[in-house]
Write an enzyme that holds these catalytic residues in place. Structure first.
Site, PDB file in Angstrom:
ATOM      1  N   ARG A 135       0.848  -1.200   0.000  1.00 44.68           N
ATOM      2  CA  ARG A 135       0.000   0.000   0.000  1.00 44.68           C
ATOM      3  C   ARG A 135       0.879   1.244   0.000  1.00 44.68           C
ATOM      4  O   ARG A 135       1.524   1.566   0.995  1.00 44.68           O
ATOM      5  CB  ARG A 135      -0.937   0.024   1.212  1.00 44.68           C
ATOM      6  CG  ARG A 135      -1.793   1.284   1.247  1.00 44.68           C
ATOM      7  CD  ARG A 135      -2.974   1.195   2.203  1.00 44.68           C
ATOM      8  NE  ARG A 135      -2.601   1.219   3.606  1.00 44.68           N
ATOM      9  CZ  ARG A 135      -3.472   1.367   4.610  1.00 44.68           C
ATOM     10  NH1 ARG A 135      -4.767   1.499   4.344  1.00 44.68           N
ATOM     11  NH2 ARG A 135      -3.063   1.355   5.856  1.00 44.68           N
ATOM     12  N   ASP A 142      -4.124   3.405  14.204  1.00 48.76           N
ATOM     13  CA  ASP A 142      -3.262   4.039  13.211  1.00 48.76           C
ATOM     14  C   ASP A 142      -3.795   5.436  12.926  1.00 48.76           C
ATOM     15  O   ASP A 142      -4.635   5.951  13.672  1.00 48.76           O
ATOM     16  CB  ASP A 142      -3.129   3.180  11.947  1.00 48.76           C
ATOM     17  CG  ASP A 142      -4.427   3.079  11.151  1.00 48.76           C
ATOM     18  OD1 ASP A 142      -5.420   3.739  11.514  1.00 48.76           O
ATOM     19  OD2 ASP A 142      -4.444   2.330  10.158  1.00 48.76           O
TER      20      ASP A 142
END
EC number: 2.3.3.9
Length: 562
Positions: A179, A464
């Site tokens: 990613r 996150d």
């Protein structure tokens, strides 16, 4: 062909006006920062950088309309022909991406990469985005680690333990998907023609150039997760880059496969269009639930009709979130691609069996909801959750996926923008505890992020950037509209300022390390204006990235001109 013109300039010409503003260890420079690789990412910038900036400006203009005109996200009338055409489908499932029932995600530090590839999952998503602080050291180390991982040569020796890849014959090694960062972030350490390049192009370009052919040789391919898109033309830009890149290194178009995270409110109304733009490279869509919730608040924050309660109340079963899931699954399966589920953010709770059992039961319930709804796979953040997720998907999904499973409940499903936006939540309440949690989670995460850690275990959740953004956006929205707590307290600037001061002092008093305390003080400085509605940045990481970049430059010997 005789008389044809080479579309790619000579390498020495491409490297004119390319600078690296960060130190590079010799072994990484030799392997990763080759002249050929740098020429490739410089070419990507020069070919596609202008279009990226135009698309980012379009995002800004759309948000202005939402803020000043009350415009609500909706399906695009000009692309109705794409949605209404039932004959087209996405690319055939690629090798290594047929069965994706459990995927583990995490940053690209060496230990994480080895542990992820040794875990009992189908796929490992190596993350340069929300779970990684984009310091120069983290980014170049991650590229080095993935280079070794693709070649099955990765290991790590520490004073306490040696980590090695499990290469037992016949063992399935999880398929690697990378990613890159979203379109909105720059990479300020690489300057081309006086401009910082796109973080997306940097992350994608270095990995692709070095590893695409080797990944094919290892039995999978150059596969990617694409985050935070807000328009189908942003997907078209990725598709253009994919086609160019495959031509550049001489592999067939369609070799690259990409799974798109549907984690913004504008994107949920353009899922067919996003698949269509990437149809020769598409692998599926994913429910990026935390970023999606952040996008909901951010896009609609100026409208008092879209206030949400405490974060803990906004789960995947509330109507507007459940409708998002249904539409994603229906859309993906109609186009013959994967519909991936979201993150199990809980992690095991050691030394408290009762609390751990409750947490693991919550994971089981969430994974059961996903597989019964029709998802083809799910995400976990910790290897210890692999068995739980696998057991549930193995029981309820005997085949490799559910793309061709007929679900009568989706046959005539019709979902409007009303269904996707209406914030009806039974038992709606905002509590002082919820305010304090949002303050604390945001500060802890940002303090760690500034210190170099992009994902942090907080209250037994692997947090996150997305969850920090949800916390920030909720606080900002509550103050902006003077929302009220369940006991009638007005959530104004003075009230939240007092709670912010109390929670900040508590955190600072818990920290003894000088540098960590310094990082937390910087986090307090950055977080407070947004929380109190004095400011609202599109992404917290914009301001924080400047801080990380200053630290990187101060550690660098000098800018290196190529």
């Amino acid at each position: 062909m005789s008389g044809s013109i080479n579309p790619f300039p000579q390498k020495q010409d491409i490297l004119n006006d390319v600078q690296i503003k960060g130190s590079i260890p010799p072994e990484i420079k030799e392997r990763i920062f080759t002249a050929d690789a740098l020429a490739f990412i410089a070419t990507l910038h020069r070919s596609f950088g202008k279009k990226r900036l135009e698309l980012l400006e379009n995002r800004h203009l759309e948000q202005v309309k939402r803020d000043t005109e009350g415009k609500l996200p909706n399906f695009l009338p000009e692309t109705a022909y794409i949605r209404e055409d039932k004959t087209w489908v996405g690319a055939p499932l690629a090798k290594g991406l047929v069965d994706r029932r459990v995927e583990i995600t995490g940053p690209t530090d060496r230990k994480m990469v080895i542990n992820a590839l040794n875990s009992k999952v189908a796929v490992y998503m190596a993350d340069f985005e929300d779970s990684l602080t984009p310091s120069w050291a983290n980014l170049i180390d991650g590229q080095f680690n993935l280079y070794d991982a693709v070649r099955r040569e990765i290991n790590l020796k520490t004073s306490r333990k040696n980590y090695e890849l499990n290469l037992t014959p016949g063992r399935h090694i999880p398929t690697l998907i990378v990613r890159p960062r979203g379109w909105h972030l720059n990479e300020s350490h690489v300057i081309v023609d006086g401009e910082p390049i796109s973080g997306s192009m940097f992350d994608f370009g270095l990995y692709f150039y070095h590893n695409a052919k080797e990944a094919l040789a290892q039995g999978f391919g150059p596969y990617f997760y694409l985050p935070k898109m807000e328009h189908h033309l942003e997907a078209k830009l990725w598709n253009d880059i994919f086609e160019f890149s495959q031509d550049y290194i001489g592999i067939p178009r369609g070799t690259i496969r990409a799974t798109v995270l549907i984690e913004t409110i504008p994107a949920v109304f353009q899922m067919d269009e996003i698949i269509y733009q990437l149809r020769n490279h598409i692998a599926g869509l994913n429910c990026g639930r935390w970023d999606y919730l952040f996008s909901y608040i951010k896009c609609l924050r100026s409208n008092p009709n879209f206030i949400l309660p405490d974060r803990a109340q906004v789960n995947m079963t509330v109507p507007f979130m459940a409708n998002y899931v249904k539409l994603l699954i229906k859309t993906c399966h109609a186009r013959k691609v994967h519909a991936m589920g979201g993150m199990a953010a809980l992690i095991p709770i050691k030394n408290d069996p009762v609390a751990n059992e409750k947490a693991m039961n919550s994971v089981k319930s969430d994974k059961l909801r996903e597989v019964v709804a029709g998802h083809d796979g799910t995400w976990i953040a910790h290897p210890a959750l692999a068995d739980i997720a696998l057991d549930i998907f193995n029981k309820h999904m005997p085949g490799p996926n559910q793309i061709n499973v007929f679900r009568p409940e989706y046959e005539n499903l019709s979902i409007s923008n009303f269904d996707l936006l209406t914030p009806y939540i039974p038992g709606f309440k905002i509590t002082e505890g919820g305010i304090r949690i949002n303050i604390r989670v945001g500060l802890i995460y940002l303090g760690n992020w500034i210190g170099g850690l992009g994902c942090s275990p907080i209250n037994y959740l692997m947090e996150d950037a997305a969850t920090a953004e949800v916390s920030r956006a909720q606080l900002n929205q509550w103050v902006k509209h003077n929302a009220k707590t369940e006991d009638g307290k007005v959530i104004d600037k003075n009230y939240v300022s007092q709670l912010f001061k109390e929670e900040s002092n508590k955190l600072l008093n818990e920290i003894s390390d000088y540098q960590v305390k310094k990082d937390y003080k910087k986090a307090i400085e950055f977080y407070k204006p947004d929380v109190l509605n004095e400011n609202f940045d599109e992404f917290l990481t914009f301001k924080l990235y400047d801080e990380v970049t200053r630290r990187d430059v101060s550690r660098s010997v000098s800018a290196q001109k190529l």
